[in-house]
Design an enzyme around this catalytic site. Structure first.
Site, short mmCIF file in Angstrom:
data_model
loop_
_atom_site.label_atom_id
_atom_site.label_comp_id
_atom_site.label_asym_id
_atom_site.label_seq_id
_atom_site.Cartn_x
_atom_site.Cartn_y
_atom_site.Cartn_z
N HIS A 73 0.82 -1.21 0.00
CA HIS A 73 0.00 0.00 0.00
C HIS A 73 0.86 1.26 0.00
O HIS A 73 2.05 1.24 0.34
CB HIS A 73 -0.94 -0.01 1.20
N GLU A 75 0.82 3.90 1.96
CA GLU A 75 1.30 4.40 3.25
C GLU A 75 2.60 3.74 3.69
O GLU A 75 3.56 4.46 4.03
CB GLU A 75 0.21 4.22 4.33
N CYS A 98 -6.47 1.56 5.37
CA CYS A 98 -7.01 0.31 5.93
C CYS A 98 -6.47 0.16 7.34
O CYS A 98 -5.61 0.94 7.79
CB CYS A 98 -6.61 -0.87 5.05
N CYS A 101 -2.61 -0.31 7.48
CA CYS A 101 -1.87 0.93 7.21
C CYS A 101 -2.03 1.93 8.35
O CYS A 101 -1.09 2.64 8.68
CB CYS A 101 -2.31 1.53 5.88
#
Length: 170
Positions: A73, A75, A98, A101
């Site tokens: 992801h 992040e 999410c 993250c």
């Protein structure tokens, strides 16, 4: 509530996160993240994609099951790409983090997250993850700022598909 200068900088860094999101090869969802310190210096940037050196072929990206196993992801990519400390930074993310993250952002010392409210299929598919994300950030004292195009409203916690502009945990 924040002042106009903060909102102006938030809009600028959200636009930067939007540009970085375009670098993702994901055919369905492009996510960008920018980490910015209190002096408004960019400390890290990331987008969702396969790890360095891993082939991001069209076939792998088209297979959702494979893609979900391989994609990192935005992040964590911003955190690992960061130069200098991330503690105290603001994360500008094009999509709501999410739960995983959110945990990484908390562990990295991020104190503020600016993002859009979850919407569409992502809001439904990841409803529980987004709820856990908000709960963790609230408990950890991370300010969550949800920006949108509508008038500000004071809904707390925000509904998963609302497109209002929320200031949560401020």
């Amino acid at each position: 509530m924040t002042d106009n200068a903060t909102e102006k900088w938030d809009a600028r860094f959200m636009a930067m996160a939007g540009l970085i999101a375009t670098w993702s090869k994901d055919p369905s969802t492009q996510v960008g993240c920018v980490l910015v310190d209190d002096a408004r210096l960019v400390r890290g940037m990331g987008y969702n994609g396969f790890p360095r050196g891993v082939k991001d072929s069209a076939e792998r990206l088209a297979d959702r099951e494979v893609k979900y196993l391989f994609v990192q992801h935005a992040e964590p990519n911003a955190i690992t790409n960061a130069s200098g400390k991330t503690a105290g930074c603001t994360a500008y993310v094009t999509h709501h983090p999410c739960a995983n993250c959110a945990g990484l952002l908390i562990q990295a010392g991020i104190r503020r997250v600016v993002t859009h409210p979850p919407s569409g299929g992502l809001a439904e598919r990841f409803r529980a993850s987004f709820a856990a994300s908000r709960e963790m950030m609230s408990e950890a004292g991370v300010e969550l700022v949800l920006v949108g195009t509508a008038e500000r409203c004071a809904v707390q916690p925000p509904p998963p598909t609302c497109d209002c502009d929320h200031r949560v945990n401020s």
